[in-house]
Design a protein around this motif. Structure first.
Motif, mmCIF file in Angstrom:
data_model
loop_
_atom_site.group_PDB
_atom_site.id
_atom_site.type_symbol
_atom_site.label_atom_id
_atom_site.label_comp_id
_atom_site.label_asym_id
_atom_site.label_seq_id
_atom_site.Cartn_x
_atom_site.Cartn_y
_atom_site.Cartn_z
ATOM 1 N N ARG A 77 74.480 32.137 32.628
ATOM 2 C CA ARG A 77 73.421 32.766 33.419
ATOM 3 C C ARG A 77 72.876 31.776 34.458
ATOM 4 N NH1 ARG A 77 69.402 36.724 32.252
ATOM 5 N NH2 ARG A 77 69.984 36.757 30.044
ATOM 6 N N THR A 78 72.645 30.516 34.019
ATOM 7 C CA THR A 78 72.133 29.494 34.932
ATOM 8 C C THR A 78 73.123 29.229 36.067
ATOM 9 O OG1 THR A 78 70.987 28.484 33.057
ATOM 10 C CG2 THR A 78 71.228 27.158 35.060
ATOM 11 N N GLY A 135 73.597 32.079 43.546
ATOM 12 C CA GLY A 135 72.958 33.097 44.381
ATOM 13 C C GLY A 135 72.879 34.478 43.758
ATOM 14 N N TYR A 136 73.247 34.641 42.492
ATOM 15 C CA TYR A 136 73.164 35.963 41.865
ATOM 16 C C TYR A 136 71.732 36.232 41.400
ATOM 17 C CZ TYR A 136 78.202 36.577 41.727
ATOM 18 O OH TYR A 136 79.527 36.746 42.055
ATOM 19 N N ASN A 137 71.240 37.436 41.749
ATOM 20 C CA ASN A 137 69.912 37.864 41.317
ATOM 21 C C ASN A 137 70.094 39.108 40.453
ATOM 22 O OD1 ASN A 137 67.219 38.266 40.960
ATOM 23 N ND2 ASN A 137 66.827 39.035 43.034
ATOM 24 N N MET A 138 69.874 38.983 39.146
ATOM 25 C CA MET A 138 70.251 40.072 38.256
ATOM 26 C C MET A 138 69.268 40.175 37.115
ATOM 27 S SD MET A 138 73.413 37.959 36.779
ATOM 28 C CE MET A 138 73.102 36.248 36.300
ATOM 29 N N GLY A 139 69.123 41.382 36.607
ATOM 30 C CA GLY A 139 68.279 41.627 35.454
ATOM 31 C C GLY A 139 69.077 41.533 34.161
ATOM 32 N N ILE A 197 72.932 32.081 38.606
ATOM 33 C CA ILE A 197 71.711 31.985 39.420
ATOM 34 C C ILE A 197 71.864 30.907 40.477
ATOM 35 C CG2 ILE A 197 69.262 31.393 39.327
ATOM 36 C CD1 ILE A 197 69.179 32.735 36.558
ATOM 37 N N SER A 198 72.504 29.768 40.074
ATOM 38 C CA SER A 198 72.690 28.680 41.039
ATOM 39 C C SER A 198 73.629 29.081 42.172
ATOM 40 C CB SER A 198 73.240 27.451 40.320
ATOM 41 O OG SER A 198 74.587 27.665 39.936
#
Length: 852
Positions: A737-738, A744-748, A741-742
């Motif tokens: 997950r980290t 550029g993914y923005n997810m719930g 995010i690093s």
């Protein structure tokens, strides 16, 4: 658009033109109505009730019209025709002087005008070539298609310029070919065109527009067929790989299933030879039968990983083997096999030790029993004699003393009887195969011993009863008997000990036996003094007899032991001592050779074991730290694998040393902590690990080539993965997950759960580098989807919601057409016809969205 532009009603007065239009428009209408399973015979009569007119509009537009009136009255018919005309008007078509009443009344002129309006709107209006009008575009399309042909010059749609040479034959050929191969019904006869000075332009345009749509649809069908062929080829290849996996997995599991019962068989053999044959059979299994299965297991895992990679690359769901054939099931079965192997080998060695111990105990039992039986021979007869009843007083006293000496001898033999019983009990506990005969012999000895005890007690009582009548007895005979009996028993014990077989496993044990033997030899001088003393007593008796002329029978009345027997046994003891020395020396040499074998095995095992561990660690580092192109990494790994395989002769040499150790019955080795089992397992794991690492690089190459990923992108993916990798080759869910995010993914949570189901289909909680590469490549590459395939089938089906078998066979290669026909479910929609197939459910099943 205007109706090209207004309907010229006066032209319909020309009978030739009206005939051509009637024929052409009727054929055109039937080419669409047949899709709904109906047709018309008379164009102005069959459209009067408005029902088939509404059906025609629904077929060519693909839309649903208002529900028609089913009554037979004129008002119902006018209502239906108005619904059709209103629908035509809703499509932007201007209807000039065409009313429902004229259509219901069967006005041919108005009916043909209405049909031409429909044809113009739905078949010709959308034709556009280089931004021209529909008519001009259709004419330009005809000119371009016929440009390569000589003697063909098309200027308009009514001058007879289509075929200059033999126009009748050429037109008939063209109409027949179009009907047979393009599914274009014959709308005109050649005579209608050739026999008319100026053929009807609208009839010609209607006929030519059918050619335009047929060729345009064929190009779309070809594109759709190519897409479907590509998708089906991938699916067929994947299905073959799945079948191969299932077959290989079944074969391997069946072999394991058949092998484990053999390894779990613990039925012992009764002889050492039979158990050693079992051990040799087990070695043959290890050398010949198991290694190919190790390779099959490794290849099966590689095939499974390759199949999963191909499925991910082709946007298919992960392959789930059938029940009991998962990779984890095979690993569990293999673990059970290896556990059974270990248990079987330990059991074999323990059984060999047990049989060795049994043989030794059985031989010891036979020796002691034989000595005891020899000693008891004649004792019952001696104890039951009634000689004291007629003997003189001196004879009675002699008999009494003799009996006392016998009681002493009997007590001395009590230990031997107890030893015989103890050995028989131990043989029973160790399940000696000939225990019944041992038990019978032991029981006979014990019963005889009890009988001897009872008879001894009875004779003693009889002698004591007459003891008062006895006066004197020769003390020297008595002393000889008392000293000779223990000494004789000692000599028998010494001979028994000197002839006793021994089993040792270490130099320390043989040295202990040698020390005990030296201590025994140190007692021989004292024993010789005792022997001389006993012989001295006998010599003194002889001197007394000779001196005083005693009338004796010549034998000692108190014992059967005589000087000759003592000397003979003493000589036997002296003879056995050097034999025992030689046996101990030979055993010491054998133990030294065993120690050499232990050290020889340990010296190699202590090198090979750490070497295997080092190589395993190096492979782990290489898979993370490798640089360069994937091909360079693959070359480097294969060279590394070759260097490992070249080490195999050392493993084989160690196997030979191990076999020598087992043949020498060596069961422990204090010089090393490595066993041959440890080395074998480590070697198999090393070969499997390097093969898996090579397979991972091959799958990365396959991913890169299939998705068009550059080497720089792969290097970037590897750098991102290594940065968050805390488990040497894999990330857990939080690290993954980290990492996302690093990047550029923005997810719930729901989106992350969906991504984890893709990269970790087995729900192990970890993400491998290969799964990470597959996910990143899918995010950056375009792939086929179920919707695209469904749209392609819709083109082949002529915009129908179903497709027919003959359409599949016409558009697809034979093998793929049959593949589709065999797997497509019957179509059950409201517009279904006999033989209709459901291509929509088939398309979703190809991508795992439903069952195939």
């Amino acid at each position: 658009m205007q109706q090209e532009d207004d309907w010229d009603r006066d032209l319909l007065l020309d009978p030739a033109w009206e005939k051509q239009q009637r024929k052409t428009f009727t054929a055109w209408c039937n080419s669409h109505l047949r899709k709904a399973g109906t047709q018309i015979e008379n164009i102005e009569e069959d459209f009067r009730d408005g029902l088939k007119l509404m059906l025609l509009l629904e077929v060519i537009s693909g839309e649903r019209l208002a529900k028609p009136e089913r009554g037979k009255m004129r008002v119902h018919k006018i209502s239906n025709v108005n619904k059709a005309l209103n629908f035509i008007a809703s499509k932007g078509v201007k209807l000039v002087s065409i009313g429902a009443e004229e259509i219901v009344d069967g006005n041919a002129k108005m009916t043909l005008g209405m049909i031409w309006t429909i044809i113009l709107r739905f078949a010709i209006q959308d034709i556009s070539v280089e931004e021209t009008s529909a008519k001009e575009g259709l004419l330009l399309w005809c000119q371009r298609k016929t440009a390569p042909y000589k003697n063909v010059n098309i200027q308009n749609f009514h001058i007879r310029c289509y075929f200059r040479d033999d126009p009748m034959t050429n037109l008939n050929t063209a109409f027949d070919v179009a009907e047979k191969y393009l599914d274009i019904p014959k709308m005109l006869d050649a005579e209608d065109i050739v026999g008319t000075a100026r053929p009807d332009e609208k009839a010609i345009m209607t006929y030519v527009s059918s050619f335009y749509h047929a060729f345009s649809g064929a190009q779309k069908a070809e594109t759709a067929a190519n897409r479907i062929c590509k998708v089906l080829a991938v699916n067929q290849e994947n299905e073959q790989l799945m079948e191969d996996y299932e077959r290989l997995a079944s074969d391997l599991l069946e072999w394991i299933r058949r092998t484990i019962p053999w390894l779990e068989n613990r039925v012992p053999e009764s002889t050492m030879h039979a158990m050693q044959q079992k051990l040799e059979d087990f070695r043959g299994y290890r050398r010949q039968h198991k290694p190919p299965k190790v390779q099959e297991k490794c290849q099966l895992e590689i095939n499974f990983n390759t199949l999963q990679t191909k499925l991910r690359l082709s946007n298919r769901p992960a392959f789930m083997p059938s029940e009991g054939r998962m990779v984890s099931d095979i690993s569990n079965a293999w673990g059970a096999l290896e556990g059974a192997e270990k248990g079987y080998e330990e059991w074999l060695l323990n059984e060999i030790r047990r049989l060795e111990r049994l043989d030794h105990l059985a031989e010891k039992f036979r020796q002691k029993a034989a000595i005891h039986e020899a000693w008891t021979e004649g004792k019952e007869g001696m104890l039951t004699k009634k000689d004291y009843e007629v003997a003189s007083l001196s004879d009675i006293k002699a008999l009494l003393k003799k009996h006392e000496a016998f009681e002493s001898d009997l007590a001395a033999h009590q230990d031997r009887v107890e030893q015989i019983a103890a050995i028989a009990q131990e043989l029973n506990e160790l399940e000696y195969y000939d225990s019944p005969s041992v038990n019978a012999r032991c029981q006979k000895i014990c019963d005889q011993w009890d009988s001897l005890g009872a008879m001894t007690q009875k004779r003693s009582e009889a002698l004591q009863k007459t003891e008062k009548l006895l006066e004197t007895i020769d003390q020297l005979y008595l002393e000889f008997a008392k000293r000779a009996a223990p000494f004789n028993n000692w000599m028998e014990g010494a001979m028994e000990d000197l002839q006793d077989t021994f089993i040792v496993h270490t130099i320390e044990e043989i040295q202990g036996l040698s020390t005990a033997h030296e201590q025994f030899k140190a007692t021989l001088p004292e024993a010789d003094k005792e022997r001389q003393a006993i012989l001295g007593i006998h010599n003194e008796i002889a001197k007394i007899v000779q001196t005083y002329h005693v009338n004796m029978a010549g034998t000692n009345p108190y014992t059967t032991i005589n000087p000759q027997e003592i000397n003979a046994k003493w000589d036997k003891v002296r003879q056995l001592v050097p034999q025992r020395d030689q046996a101990l020396i030979e055993e010491h040499a054998r133990q030294q050779n065993n120690e050499r074998l232990r050290r020889q095995f340990a010296s190699q095992a202590n090198i090979i074991g750490p070497w295997i561990q080092t190589k395993m660690e190096e492979i782990g580092r290489i898979s993370i730290e490798m640089h360069g192109t994937l091909e360079d990494q693959l070359t480097h790994l294969r060279q590394y694998e070759k260097s490992i395989v070249n080490y195999k002769p050392k493993i084989d040499q160690l196997e030979g040393d191990h076999q020598q150790i087992q043949e020498a019955l060596i069961f422990d080795n204090k010089h090393t902590n490595y066993t041959m089992e440890h080395i074998r397992v480590g070697w198999e794991q090393l070969l499997t690990t390097i093969a898996r690492t090579i397979n991972e690089i091959e799958n990365q190459i396959l991913t890169r080539d299939a998705k068009g990923i550059s080497q720089e992108q792969l290097s970037e993916f590897r750098a991102s993965f290594n940065h968050f990798d805390r488990r040497t080759g894999m990330m857990d869910g939080e690290d993954f997950r980290t990492c996302l995010i690093s990047m550029g993914y923005n997810m719930g949570e729901a989106e992350f759960a969906r991504i984890m189901s893709i990269v970790d289909p087995n729900r192990l909680g970890v993400v491998t580098f290969q799964a990470f590469i597959d996910f990143m490549s899918r995010e950056t590459a375009d792939t086929d989807t179920a919707d695209q395939v469904m749209a392609s089938f819709k083109v082949l089906a002529g915009d129908k919601n179903y497709i027919l078998a003959e359409e599949l066979r016409r558009e697809l290669p034979p093998d793929q057409a049959e593949y589709c026909i065999a797997r497509m479910a019957p179509y059950t929609g409201p517009d279904a016809v006999p033989g209709a197939l459901d291509y929509m459910s088939f398309s979703t099943a190809l991508y795992g969205e439903s069952d195939l």
